[in-house]
Design a protein around this motif. Sequence first.
Motif, mmCIF file in Angstrom:
data_model
loop_
_atom_site.group_PDB
_atom_site.id
_atom_site.type_symbol
_atom_site.label_atom_id
_atom_site.label_comp_id
_atom_site.label_asym_id
_atom_site.label_seq_id
_atom_site.Cartn_x
_atom_site.Cartn_y
_atom_site.Cartn_z
ATOM 1 N N PRO A 75 0.814 -1.222 0.000
ATOM 2 C CA PRO A 75 0.000 0.000 0.000
ATOM 3 C C PRO A 75 0.852 1.279 0.000
ATOM 4 O O PRO A 75 0.401 2.327 -0.445
ATOM 5 C CB PRO A 75 -0.833 -0.101 1.278
ATOM 6 N N CYS A 76 2.104 1.164 0.458
ATOM 7 C CA CYS A 76 2.992 2.335 0.492
ATOM 8 C C CYS A 76 3.622 2.603 -0.865
ATOM 9 O O CYS A 76 4.298 3.619 -1.051
ATOM 10 C CB CYS A 76 4.093 2.107 1.515
ATOM 11 N N GLY A 77 3.433 1.660 -1.820
ATOM 12 C CA GLY A 77 4.009 1.853 -3.157
ATOM 13 C C GLY A 77 5.318 1.120 -3.369
ATOM 14 O O GLY A 77 5.826 1.071 -4.486
ATOM 15 N N ASP A 78 5.877 0.540 -2.300
ATOM 16 C CA ASP A 78 7.117 -0.224 -2.443
ATOM 17 C C ASP A 78 6.806 -1.606 -3.019
ATOM 18 O O ASP A 78 5.808 -2.221 -2.650
ATOM 19 C CB ASP A 78 7.797 -0.432 -1.081
ATOM 20 N N THR A 79 7.705 -2.068 -3.869
ATOM 21 C CA THR A 79 7.533 -3.400 -4.447
ATOM 22 C C THR A 79 8.614 -4.335 -3.922
ATOM 23 O O THR A 79 9.758 -3.941 -3.767
ATOM 24 C CB THR A 79 7.606 -3.334 -5.987
ATOM 25 N N GLY A 128 12.192 -0.519 -2.313
ATOM 26 C CA GLY A 128 11.716 0.130 -1.090
ATOM 27 C C GLY A 128 12.819 0.696 -0.217
ATOM 28 O O GLY A 128 14.000 0.702 -0.589
ATOM 29 N N CYS A 129 12.409 1.116 0.961
ATOM 30 C CA CYS A 129 13.320 1.777 1.897
ATOM 31 C C CYS A 129 14.241 0.766 2.596
ATOM 32 O O CYS A 129 14.165 -0.440 2.355
ATOM 33 C CB CYS A 129 12.484 2.493 2.952
ATOM 34 N N GLY A 130 15.073 1.266 3.486
ATOM 35 C CA GLY A 130 16.022 0.414 4.194
ATOM 36 C C GLY A 130 15.337 -0.672 5.009
ATOM 37 O O GLY A 130 15.827 -1.795 5.082
ATOM 38 N N THR A 131 14.202 -0.352 5.617
ATOM 39 C CA THR A 131 13.508 -1.354 6.432
ATOM 40 C C THR A 131 12.965 -2.479 5.550
ATOM 41 O O THR A 131 13.015 -3.651 5.922
ATOM 42 C CB THR A 131 12.342 -0.717 7.207
ATOM 43 N N THR A 132 12.475 -2.122 4.384
ATOM 44 C CA THR A 132 11.978 -3.134 3.449
ATOM 45 C C THR A 132 13.138 -4.041 3.046
ATOM 46 O O THR A 132 12.993 -5.265 2.986
ATOM 47 C CB THR A 132 11.383 -2.457 2.200
ATOM 48 N N THR A 133 14.275 -3.435 2.782
ATOM 49 C CA THR A 133 15.473 -4.201 2.422
ATOM 50 C C THR A 133 15.856 -5.132 3.570
ATOM 51 O O THR A 133 16.166 -6.310 3.354
ATOM 52 C CB THR A 133 16.639 -3.245 2.102
ATOM 53 N N LEU A 152 6.082 -1.877 10.473
ATOM 54 C CA LEU A 152 5.614 -3.257 10.620
ATOM 55 C C LEU A 152 5.126 -3.825 9.290
ATOM 56 O O LEU A 152 5.266 -5.017 9.010
ATOM 57 C CB LEU A 152 4.485 -3.332 11.660
ATOM 58 N N HIS A 153 4.562 -2.944 8.444
ATOM 59 C CA HIS A 153 4.025 -3.432 7.166
ATOM 60 C C HIS A 153 5.138 -3.937 6.234
ATOM 61 O O HIS A 153 4.872 -4.705 5.316
ATOM 62 C CB HIS A 153 3.190 -2.352 6.469
ATOM 63 N N CYS A 154 6.377 -3.516 6.468
ATOM 64 C CA CYS A 154 7.490 -3.986 5.627
ATOM 65 C C CYS A 154 7.672 -5.498 5.819
ATOM 66 O O CYS A 154 7.955 -6.223 4.854
ATOM 67 C CB CYS A 154 8.782 -3.265 5.975
ATOM 68 N N ALA A 155 7.518 -5.965 7.063
ATOM 69 C CA ALA A 155 7.641 -7.396 7.343
ATOM 70 C C ALA A 155 6.500 -8.161 6.676
ATOM 71 O O ALA A 155 6.691 -9.251 6.131
ATOM 72 C CB ALA A 155 7.644 -7.638 8.855
ATOM 73 N N LYS A 156 5.315 -7.569 6.700
ATOM 74 C CA LYS A 156 4.166 -8.228 6.063
ATOM 75 C C LYS A 156 4.391 -8.334 4.555
ATOM 76 O O LYS A 156 4.107 -9.367 3.955
ATOM 77 C CB LYS A 156 2.874 -7.454 6.376
ATOM 78 N N LEU A 157 4.906 -7.265 3.960
ATOM 79 C CA LEU A 157 5.168 -7.290 2.516
ATOM 80 C C LEU A 157 6.162 -8.409 2.183
ATOM 81 O O LEU A 157 5.981 -9.145 1.207
ATOM 82 C CB LEU A 157 5.710 -5.935 2.049
ATOM 83 N N ALA A 158 7.191 -8.559 3.003
ATOM 84 C CA ALA A 158 8.200 -9.604 2.748
ATOM 85 C C ALA A 158 7.569 -10.994 2.842
ATOM 86 O O ALA A 158 7.764 -11.839 1.962
ATOM 87 C CB ALA A 158 9.357 -9.465 3.739
HETATM 88 FE FE1 FES Z 1 6.730 0.314 2.395
HETATM 89 FE FE2 FES Z 1 8.587 -0.672 3.908
HETATM 90 S S1 FES Z 1 8.068 1.429 3.699
HETATM 91 S S2 FES Z 1 7.291 -1.741 2.587
#
Ligand code: FES
Length: 157
Positions: free
Chosen positions: A66-70, A91-96, A134-140
């Motif tokens: 939802p944040c636009g990161d893939t 995505g950002c560092g947390t997504t990485t 927290l949503h970064c972990a869900k995306l992963a």
């Molecule tokens: Fe969007 Fe981490 S900021 S997945």
Amino acid sequence: MAKNREGADLTSEEDARFDKVVNDIQAAIEKEAEILYSKKVIMEANTPQNVGRMAKPDGAGAITGPCGDTMEFYLKVKDRIIDQISFYTDGCGTTTACGSMTTKLVKGMDFQEAITLTNQDIIKALDGLPEESLHCAKLAVDTLQKAIRNYLDGKEE
Ligand code: FES
């Protein structure tokens, strides 16, 4: 070489002052990151493992959050075990950090066990995440599950 406002090269004294300002800003950013994020998150974000798209994976999945990161996951399975795995994100560092930690957790795992991995497993392995990440972990986790389902779909054909 850095330039002054008039576009001229900095003198060595100005250059040293400029370097100090840059270093001070960098230190302030790192200090702020340490307040917000655990050491593990910072380490995984700065030196992520298993990054990159994979040629001819057995399973692959991509999801845009939802944040636009893939996030993208690629895997190869050998005798039910996730033998190779990689991820890619814009995505950002947390997504990485979440992508990297996910690959580390499931590499060598039976794919049926890997598909049960939860956001909490990632968050715990990273020694926590701030609320807004927290949503970064869900995306992963969602993307990993999509890649495993893609592998299973390919097996059924
Ligand atoms: Fe969007 Fe981490 S900021 S997945």
